[in-house]
Enzyme design. Structure first.
Site, PDB file in Angstrom:
ATOM      1  N   ASN A 100    -143.541   9.185 -52.713  1.00 46.24           N
ATOM      2  CA  ASN A 100    -142.255   8.855 -52.051  1.00 46.24           C
ATOM      3  C   ASN A 100    -141.383   8.100 -53.189  1.00 46.24           C
ATOM      4  OD1 ASN A 100    -140.507   8.342 -50.175  1.00 46.24           O
ATOM      5  ND2 ASN A 100    -141.471   6.283 -49.707  1.00 46.24           N
TER       6      ASN A 100
ATOM      7  N   LYS B  97    -149.759   1.060 -46.511  1.00 46.39           N
ATOM      8  CA  LYS B  97    -148.862  -0.076 -46.440  1.00 46.39           C
ATOM      9  C   LYS B  97    -147.575   0.356 -46.942  1.00 46.39           C
ATOM     10  CE  LYS B  97    -151.720  -4.168 -46.953  1.00 46.39           C
ATOM     11  NZ  LYS B  97    -151.912  -5.308 -47.813  1.00 46.39           N
ATOM     12  N   LEU B  98    -146.427   0.518 -46.111  1.00 43.02           N
ATOM     13  CA  LEU B  98    -145.211   1.311 -46.315  1.00 43.02           C
ATOM     14  C   LEU B  98    -144.571   0.537 -47.681  1.00 43.02           C
ATOM     15  CD1 LEU B  98    -143.244   3.116 -44.608  1.00 43.02           C
ATOM     16  CD2 LEU B  98    -142.180   1.181 -43.832  1.00 43.02           C
ATOM     17  N   ASP B  99    -144.228   1.586 -48.375  1.00 45.04           N
ATOM     18  CA  ASP B  99    -143.643   1.373 -49.702  1.00 45.04           C
ATOM     19  C   ASP B  99    -144.319   0.164 -50.635  1.00 45.04           C
ATOM     20  OD1 ASP B  99    -141.390   2.853 -48.957  1.00 45.04           O
ATOM     21  OD2 ASP B  99    -140.188   1.114 -48.096  1.00 45.04           O
ATOM     22  N   GLU B 100    -145.473   0.262 -50.372  1.00 50.10           N
ATOM     23  CA  GLU B 100    -146.282  -0.669 -51.298  1.00 50.10           C
ATOM     24  C   GLU B 100    -147.523   0.250 -52.203  1.00 50.10           C
ATOM     25  OE1 GLU B 100    -147.629  -4.129 -49.784  1.00 50.10           O
ATOM     26  OE2 GLU B 100    -145.535  -4.710 -48.931  1.00 50.10           O
TER      27      GLU B 100
END
Lengths: 293, 293, 293, 293
Positions: free
Chosen positions: A198, A234-237
């Site tokens: 992403n 974990k979103l964006d991590e």
């Protein structure tokens, strides 16, 4: 890249560091008369740390059957005595890449274009979008475009993901989210662990929440950036693969920031995807080892 | 760097590429129970090219006597059958660095300061200048300063170089030209082959001859740069170690360009010197292999 | 900079944007026979926004008495009808700078060194530290060093700040926190509003709390950065003047990150201080307008 | 850019510097009730130098007829007493851009794509190539593609240029050479003075002659770059608009350098073209003034 890829293999290894790994691996490759083209290694700590290795080698006449034999032999003769994650990847078979997008085209176009020019070792197997907007742009590249709309409920999302999974079955070694504006379910993410990349904007300092470019503008930042990472629950991590920034000034408007942010996003994503496709990225917990040139 | 350097050694290898080098080296190190901390390698071409390797390893209890034994053994057991340039360098003994300068201080100060802070693996053994100008600045760092003036004739230059050679005898593993404004004789350069590093300004396009910053300003360049390189008999054409640039605009004056040029020069030189001191640079004809982090 | 500074003045203006400001200012300067050397302006929005202007001009024969007359006249003839913040600053009188530091020297040294070389339009009036560690380094530059220890209680802190205020009275147009590891009281910050510049590390994403370099290392960031800003009551959230980053890889240790972080910090701070001293920075709420070259 | 462009004008001025220019211009604009949105100026030397100005202003209700009146009035009321080159350019009419290319697509694609996305203030009126190769790629953007082959003789070249001139008559405010591999005649270059932008590779140091990437590789450069410039009769020596570089290492092949060179070329060219289209570039002899944000 004009280097021939026939009979060329990449060996990736992750294991607890201990003496003798390199000797075992290089001894084996020498006995096989492999010609080592590139080799990179990294140890987080020679005592009690983890060891990572990327080897690109040429074995004249090797084909898929030979590679299967090599894998069996390698498992028996080398990995014994080490707790080793490893893979032997045929360079002559490009990885299949599915790109997911929504309405914004900059990251998608950069990937399609670089694939077409031969900058990326890949076959773009399809583009999937929750909007029909970019169909013509994609089909101009002779790449299949699938419109898979996503309804408002969680049940809708699962239905859409099931449709995407069916489309991608056997056709997606890598999934790239090129500004795909839907949050994926944990099940979907787990199914493609370490195979989804992403891109998102990044700022110094960070801005959490809605309308980040407006807030960066209000804060008067002098740099805007982008981060490409593997997607985890974990979103964006997830593990960071690549980051970069671009300089801005007080005279840039919010729209300018968005435009420049789009530029930095497409370049950062293209580099991260390129490195993944060339087997240069190894995940170590929540970090990456990137064997760049 | 807080890593302990005791009993740590760096092995550098250059040789024609052929199968089995890595197996021979890593097999030997494994038998010695060496703990490999870092390893880098590069081949210009696996068939008929040249191979380069840098290995940093830890051998508990190794001292200078042990290192001499290791060198003998390595020569007998490993280098046989390969036409190999190699060295085994004790990391616990910092290289001695002599800095040559004239009146301008920016590059000199950066090196003295970084040495003092422990950023550079070195002992600055002396500073030699053809002018007395910078004595106090140098002595503030508790580093010996020698004023060796250079007269106008070639005979004067030879006399001065002889004086410098006497001062540096046994005290200069590396010589850094930190804006030393004298041309060295071929004899001097040959004596310290691949051990003299110089810094000079660089432009796109290049400007040959006098007053380069004024000419860069007249040409309206948008970037000014610097190049650090090993000194060879061909002036400013030795193997490049590092380069960098900085952005300038129409509103910078010639003096601004000189000031910014000084900044980029000191940073490029400091990086090149750091990499040399850490045995990261191997010369290959008129090019360098730099095993950066 | 070799430009003469005699009789040269910088005019800074902030006001609500409205038609006629530039005409009024430039008309006045023309009547005074001022020779405009540089002029920059910015409007956040020509309708209802704010307007910012920086003018550098030369008025032959102008001295401090003449400047006082000019200020009176400018107030009467130009500012009428505009709600204007403005200042007329004599370029021939360098601003006095006090530097506060603790034990770490990199940012301090960069400022002292650049001041000595004439890169910064300043007179370093003093260095104050809560530790005696860096006395010799500072005194080598012929700059007064004051050791003002800070005890553990709030009362101790106030006592120390009072001592610092007394030292700086009339001697500090600008206060630079060059890794000064004490939190300042609100009273102190308010007294020197928009006249204190601080530097701190910055990461993508941000890490709040203790030991940020270790946490950045654990997160596997690919960039580390620094932010220079004016100090306000909200810790590390004042108007940003300058930011920059440096690239790091998986092979850098925590200590490497700290060392590289120190490098980027000293360069970012030096640029921010330079621009402040040259009257290039105007604060607009929590943002800055920076009229860079 | 979402700023409305209706009734917005850009005023560009070049003249010998003398007191009163800004007062005259800003006084006039104020009397016209113009709303100044952006203003930049530069003087090479307030005494005897040259002065450059870019003003963007909004005049409610201004249309093309009104602009003609404004030009007449400006000539009469303002330019008197100054030896002034000036232009008043309507922002609401995008400049027409003709792109010339050969077989290589990277620079062409970047321009077509940015134009389509609205990043460039332009209407791409046509693409002309001496090869038919890129027809489909261009027509996918709904841009006319003209194949104008160029034969081996000088007479052939003139014939081809005449055909191009006829195609571009009234349809090309700007001509961009996006890796067009034909040398243009002096007559062609003079006809479109300061209206042709070219991109070419740049190295530190420079390499003149054939196969520059191979020679840069042999020289072991650590940076490769690109320069965008206006075309003059002296090949590759016209006024520089923009330059940039990218870092390379010993492990990049000649093909890698070409690929990375293509990337840096397309970005540098796109920035130069963008600034030209926004009237940010003023030519001063063999240099440019670029009023960047």
């Amino acid at each position: 890249m004009t280097e021939s890829k026939e009979s060329t293999v990449r060996l990736l290894i992750t294991c607890p560091d201990q003496p003798g790994i390199v000797a075992a691996v290089s001894g084996y490759l020498h006995r096989k008369n492999a010609n080592i083209i590139h080799s990179d290694q990294h140890s987080t700590d020679p005592e009690g740390g983890r060891f990572f290795m990327r080897n690109e080698f040429f074995l004249p006449g090797l084909d898929m059957d030979g590679l299967d034999d090599l894998r069996r032999e390698f498992a028996e003769e080398v990995t014994n005595g080490f707790v080793m994650d490893w893979s032997l990847n045929p360079v002559w078979i490009p990885k299949k890449m599915a790109i997911l997008c929504s309405k914004v085209d900059h990251a998608l176009m950069e990937l399609l274009w670089r694939s077409k020019r031969g900058d990326l070792e890949t076959e773009v197997s399809m583009v999937i979008s929750n909007h029909p907007t970019l169909r013509r742009e994609v089909e101009n590249f002779d790449v299949p475009f699938h419109h898979v709309p996503v309804g408002p409920t969680l049940r809708d999302k699962v239905t859409a993901e099931d449709a995407m999974i069916e489309l991608m079955e056997g056709n997606a070694d890598l999934i790239v989210l090129a500004r795909y504006m839907q949050i994926l379910t944990s099940d979907f993410v787990k199914r493609y662990e370490r195979r989804i990349i992403n891109i998102h904007h990044s700022f110094l300092p960070a801005f959490v929440g809605a309308d980040p470019y407006r807030r960066a503008h209000e804060r008067g930042v002098k740099l805007i950036g982008a981060t490409a990472h593997y997607v985890t629950e974990k979103l964006d991590e997830g593990p960071i693969i690549e980051q970069d920034v671009i300089r801005v000034t007080h005279s840039h408007t919010v729209d300018d920031l968005k435009r420049l942010g789009g530029d930095i996003e497409r370049h950062v994503l293209a580099r991260a995807v390129k490195w993944h496709l060339e087997d240069r990225v190894i995940v170590d917990g929540n970090k990456t080892i990137v064997f760049r040139r």
